[in-house]
Design a protein around this motif. Sequence first.
Motif, short mmCIF file in Angstrom:
data_model
loop_
_atom_site.label_atom_id
_atom_site.label_comp_id
_atom_site.label_asym_id
_atom_site.label_seq_id
_atom_site.Cartn_x
_atom_site.Cartn_y
_atom_site.Cartn_z
N ALA A 1 0.84 -1.19 0.00
CA ALA A 1 0.00 0.00 0.00
C ALA A 1 0.87 1.25 0.00
N ARG B 1 4.63 -3.57 6.74
CA ARG B 1 4.11 -4.92 6.51
C ARG B 1 3.98 -5.72 7.80
N LYS C 1 -9.16 0.39 2.57
CA LYS C 1 -8.26 1.42 3.10
C LYS C 1 -7.67 2.27 2.00
N HIS D 1 -7.87 -4.19 3.04
CA HIS D 1 -6.79 -3.42 2.43
C HIS D 1 -7.32 -2.62 1.24
N VAL E 1 -3.75 -5.76 -3.66
CA VAL E 1 -4.29 -6.10 -2.35
C VAL E 1 -4.65 -7.57 -2.32
#
Length: 330
Positions: free
Chosen positions: A78, A262, A106, A103, A98
Amino acid sequence: MGYVAGAGLVAATSGAGGFGIIASATMSLDELRYAVAEVRRRTAAPFGVNLRADAPDAAERVDLLVAERVRLASFALAPSRDLIRRCADGGVLTMPSVGARRHAEKVAEWGVDAVLVQGAEGGGHTGGVPTTLLLPQVVDAVGIPVVAAGGFFDGRGLVAALAYGAAGVAMGTRFLLTSDSPVGAEVKRRYLDATVTGTVVTTRVDGVPHRVLRTALVDGLERSGRAGAALRALRHAAAFRRLSGLSWPALLRAGRAARHDRELTWAQTLMAANTPMLLRASMVEGRPESGVMSAGQVVGLIDDLPSCAELIDRIMKDADARLAALTAAR
């Protein structure tokens, strides 16, 4: 697609009507600059560049894309709000990859233009949810285009993805196995010989789930202890530092950023250096017995090496025929 999706494969893909994306994570900034110029020299078609959001020079790479008017920046992780804003201000579209609905939600809230959803069948780093379950989840959750990846190789898959609501599909393993791919003949043969059960998801390559071809080396990594894994990771980190031109402080900063973004342990962060070196051994040096080969499960359904132009033409004709058959059956 590190060491695979370079200027040649990207230009061949885009020139044939697809949308090629340069895999720049294994490139230095100068190598990326050359690759962009080389694609421009070979085709006037649009293309994109995949970036590591946690790279020490990520902002400089985005600035290069803006200056060169590259159409799309894709991200394996991301991107930060700042990187998204830099791209938007410079007219570059953003599309992170993703593996979970949350995710996608977001990054959609952060203002990305599209998301690439990869299901568990996909090669490389992958999650545990199959594409057929993950894709509709994400399509229903976000109001931006969704590109589907993981398990696609022909026109049937394209039609299925469109039926789920995707805007298109992304294919890694299928385009790796083309005549335009730079991968050596022996490595391609290993891929073509693989079956649908010939891949394994392992955390012993770089500390996070990674789908690769099952080989003697991978089996050995699965059996290796922590001490051996740590020593191997240190050697690969040193080799990657030399290849990338990064200083040790810059490499450590990148490691800290990856660990934070991560949610990795320090052991996983150290092991992350394995990936580029083990990929290089197979994809660049042509030594499949000494490296790893990322592969989706779809590898077991691929048995030829068409050109990108032949492949895309075949996919589109197949998709048209499938749609016509479905329409006629009503």
